[in-house]
Design a protein around this motif. Structure first.
Motif, PDB file in Angstrom:
ATOM      1  N   THR A 156      35.868  38.600  39.755  1.00  0.00           N
ATOM      2  CA  THR A 156      34.663  38.612  38.939  1.00  0.00           C
ATOM      3  C   THR A 156      33.635  39.634  39.427  1.00  0.00           C
ATOM      4  O   THR A 156      33.633  40.044  40.588  1.00  0.00           O
ATOM      5  CB  THR A 156      33.979  37.231  38.946  1.00  0.00           C
ATOM      6  OG1 THR A 156      33.535  36.929  40.279  1.00  0.00           O
ATOM      7  CG2 THR A 156      34.927  36.150  38.466  1.00  0.00           C
ATOM      8  N   ASP A 175      36.254  48.666  34.638  1.00  0.00           N
ATOM      9  CA  ASP A 175      35.969  47.659  35.662  1.00  0.00           C
ATOM     10  C   ASP A 175      34.906  48.155  36.646  1.00  0.00           C
ATOM     11  O   ASP A 175      34.034  47.394  37.070  1.00  0.00           O
ATOM     12  CB  ASP A 175      37.254  47.290  36.407  1.00  0.00           C
ATOM     13  CG  ASP A 175      38.329  46.767  35.469  1.00  0.00           C
ATOM     14  OD1 ASP A 175      38.014  45.900  34.635  1.00  0.00           O
ATOM     15  OD2 ASP A 175      39.475  47.240  35.550  1.00  0.00           O
ATOM     16  N   SER A 191      31.538  48.003  34.934  1.00  0.00           N
ATOM     17  CA  SER A 191      31.046  46.629  34.889  1.00  0.00           C
ATOM     18  C   SER A 191      30.437  46.216  36.230  1.00  0.00           C
ATOM     19  O   SER A 191      29.379  45.575  36.283  1.00  0.00           O
ATOM     20  CB  SER A 191      32.188  45.670  34.525  1.00  0.00           C
ATOM     21  OG  SER A 191      32.681  45.933  33.228  1.00  0.00           O
ATOM     22  N   MET A 219      31.196  37.325  35.668  1.00  0.00           N
ATOM     23  CA  MET A 219      32.076  37.685  34.558  1.00  0.00           C
ATOM     24  C   MET A 219      33.428  38.115  35.113  1.00  0.00           C
ATOM     25  O   MET A 219      33.497  38.951  36.027  1.00  0.00           O
ATOM     26  CB  MET A 219      31.474  38.826  33.745  1.00  0.00           C
ATOM     27  CG  MET A 219      32.396  39.401  32.669  1.00  0.00           C
ATOM     28  SD  MET A 219      32.883  38.207  31.395  1.00  0.00           S
ATOM     29  CE  MET A 219      31.379  38.126  30.427  1.00  0.00           C
ATOM     30  N   ILE A 220      34.496  37.547  34.554  1.00  0.00           N
ATOM     31  CA  ILE A 220      35.840  37.941  34.974  1.00  0.00           C
ATOM     32  C   ILE A 220      36.139  39.343  34.463  1.00  0.00           C
ATOM     33  O   ILE A 220      35.946  39.646  33.288  1.00  0.00           O
ATOM     34  CB  ILE A 220      36.890  36.937  34.464  1.00  0.00           C
ATOM     35  CG1 ILE A 220      36.633  35.558  35.059  1.00  0.00           C
ATOM     36  CG2 ILE A 220      38.301  37.412  34.832  1.00  0.00           C
ATOM     37  CD1 ILE A 220      37.554  34.469  34.525  1.00  0.00           C
ATOM     38  N   LEU A 221      36.606  40.203  35.362  1.00  0.00           N
ATOM     39  CA  LEU A 221      36.915  41.589  35.046  1.00  0.00           C
ATOM     40  C   LEU A 221      38.252  41.712  34.309  1.00  0.00           C
ATOM     41  O   LEU A 221      39.046  40.776  34.261  1.00  0.00           O
ATOM     42  CB  LEU A 221      36.972  42.417  36.327  1.00  0.00           C
ATOM     43  CG  LEU A 221      35.635  42.711  37.014  1.00  0.00           C
ATOM     44  CD1 LEU A 221      35.884  43.154  38.449  1.00  0.00           C
ATOM     45  CD2 LEU A 221      34.876  43.785  36.241  1.00  0.00           C
ATOM     46  N   THR A 241      40.567  44.338  31.228  1.00  0.00           N
ATOM     47  CA  THR A 241      40.796  44.471  29.784  1.00  0.00           C
ATOM     48  C   THR A 241      42.277  44.489  29.433  1.00  0.00           C
ATOM     49  O   THR A 241      42.620  44.365  28.257  1.00  0.00           O
ATOM     50  CB  THR A 241      40.148  45.763  29.241  1.00  0.00           C
ATOM     51  OG1 THR A 241      40.682  46.897  29.942  1.00  0.00           O
ATOM     52  CG2 THR A 241      38.647  45.736  29.424  1.00  0.00           C
ATOM     53  N   SER A 272      35.961  41.127  29.042  1.00  0.00           N
ATOM     54  CA  SER A 272      35.122  41.269  30.233  1.00  0.00           C
ATOM     55  C   SER A 272      33.724  41.762  29.894  1.00  0.00           C
ATOM     56  O   SER A 272      32.897  41.927  30.802  1.00  0.00           O
ATOM     57  CB  SER A 272      35.741  42.165  31.322  1.00  0.00           C
ATOM     58  OG  SER A 272      35.652  43.530  31.014  1.00  0.00           O
ATOM     59  N   GLU A 273      33.414  41.977  28.599  1.00  0.00           N
ATOM     60  CA  GLU A 273      32.051  42.329  28.208  1.00  0.00           C
ATOM     61  C   GLU A 273      31.294  41.105  27.674  1.00  0.00           C
ATOM     62  O   GLU A 273      30.180  40.830  28.105  1.00  0.00           O
ATOM     63  CB  GLU A 273      32.064  43.436  27.158  1.00  0.00           C
ATOM     64  CG  GLU A 273      32.547  44.760  27.695  1.00  0.00           C
ATOM     65  CD  GLU A 273      32.569  45.859  26.664  1.00  0.00           C
ATOM     66  OE1 GLU A 273      32.717  47.034  27.054  1.00  0.00           O
ATOM     67  OE2 GLU A 273      32.449  45.568  25.446  1.00  0.00           O
ATOM     68  N   PRO A 290      35.527  36.410  28.949  1.00  0.00           N
ATOM     69  CA  PRO A 290      36.160  36.662  30.256  1.00  0.00           C
ATOM     70  C   PRO A 290      37.414  37.519  30.135  1.00  0.00           C
ATOM     71  O   PRO A 290      38.175  37.419  29.171  1.00  0.00           O
ATOM     72  CB  PRO A 290      36.486  35.248  30.758  1.00  0.00           C
ATOM     73  CG  PRO A 290      35.470  34.383  30.100  1.00  0.00           C
ATOM     74  CD  PRO A 290      35.257  34.982  28.734  1.00  0.00           C
ATOM     75  N   GLY A 291      37.626  38.356  31.166  1.00  0.00           N
ATOM     76  CA  GLY A 291      38.688  39.343  31.122  1.00  0.00           C
ATOM     77  C   GLY A 291      40.014  38.862  31.697  1.00  0.00           C
ATOM     78  O   GLY A 291      40.268  37.664  31.860  1.00  0.00           O
TER      79      GLY A 291
END
Length: 319
Positions: free
Chosen positions: A5, A46, A49, A62-64, A66, A101-102, A105-106
């Motif tokens: 995250t 990533d 972010s 936030m979980i990274l 895509t 991830s935006e 959650p990614g």
């Protein structure tokens, strides 16, 4: 579940904001499903972010991630299309487009939730590790070459900055489609690697290209923009998907309008584009170039390698 995250923003040292630890599993949501991630891959998104670009402090942690390939709830192997809201599926027609991830959650986790429509079936002979490289960098390169630039076999294309995920994908896909690919890099080793992957020419960054090209694949930005505009033929296209070296210097507008150069932006592609890319890969036998693989628990090592620009191809993360 284990996940990587963004715990805090760190503009100057993005790794300082990265944490790996336990997070709640996805909650059920109408028209969505959960995929058990078998492989994910890293992107410059990533890093942005972690620097705080595209996220607000109240969204953290936030979980990274895509990109992901894994197993759907019914046991089928699938690829995850990481664009949410572009077609309304699972979120309604009024939600603006975002990437995993935006807002949601990614994929750098053991489980990821996505709209059911965002799943693309995987061929039996495409391993999860290779499939996980496709949804961002390879999809972007595919759309840049064959959608935005409209290139056909025999056309010439310049790929700026050999080594990154988009650039490597553009070399492999372009060569497989019969394009004459020229690549730039400051590194002699990366130029040699590009030639081994199918490029016809490899020159130092900023050097004159053998012939003016029909299109330029531009993901570097400030360091290469002037060279891109000078290398494309009159009436050609500069396709832009990023600016890893920063935003462009003066836009060379006099050259753009006098030579009638088209500048086209691209952000990934549609779910149908991703399905077409999977068919292209399956049909031609080309495969993503994997730089290295790291377990999710040690994803910091992969992010550090990406941040240093040391990779050639994609860095894969294995939950």
């Amino acid at each position: 579940m284990l996940a990587a995250t963004v715990a805090r923003f760190s503009p100057d040292s993005p790794l300082d904001g990265l944490e790996v630890g336990e997070r709640p599993e996805p909650e059920p949501r109408e028209n969505w499903t959960t995929v058990r991630v078998r492989a994910a891959s890293l992107n410059h998104h990533d890093l942005w972010s972690l620097r705080g670009v595209g996220l607000r402090a109240e969204q953290l942690p936030m979980i990274l991630g895509t990109d992901a390939a894994g197993v759907a709830a019914d046991g089928a192997p699938v690829l995850v299309h990481g664009v949410i809201g572009a077609d309304g599926h699972g979120v309604g027609p009024d939600e603006r487009r975002t990437l995993l991830s935006e807002k949601y959650p990614g994929t750098l986790a053991e489980l990821v939730a996505v709209p059911i429509h965002n799943l693309v079936p995987l061929p039996d002979d495409l391993p999860f590790e290779e499939a996980a490289c496709l949804p961002t960098a390879w999809l972007t390169a595919y759309r840049m070459l064959f959608g935005a630039a409209g290139l056909a076999p025999g056309d010439r294309v310049l790929v700026q900055g050999a080594g990154g995920g988009v650039a490597t994908a553009a070399i492999v896909l372009g060569a497989a489609a019969g394009l004459e690919v020229t690549v730039t890099s400051r590194s002699a080793e990366r130029r040699e690697r590009a030639l081994a992957l199918g490029a016809a020419h490899a020159v130092e960054t900023g050097a004159r290209v053998p012939d003016r090209v029909d299109a330029v694949i531009e993901s570097v930005g400030q360091a290469t923009w002037a060279h891109s505009v000078r290398s494309v033929r009159p009436g050609g296209t500069v396709v832009v998907c990023g600016a890893t070296s920063g935003d462009a210097p003066p836009a060379e507008l006099s050259r753009v309008f006098f030579n009638e150069i088209r500048v086209q932006g691209v952000t990934m592609g549609s779910r149908d584009d991703l399905a077409a890319l999977v068919r292209f890969v399956a049909r031609t036998g080309v495969r993503p170039v994997i730089d290295s693989a790291v377990p999710l628990a040690r994803v910091r090592d992969g992010v550090a390698r990406l941040a240093a620009g040391e990779q050639t191809g994609k860095i894969v993360v294995l939950p």
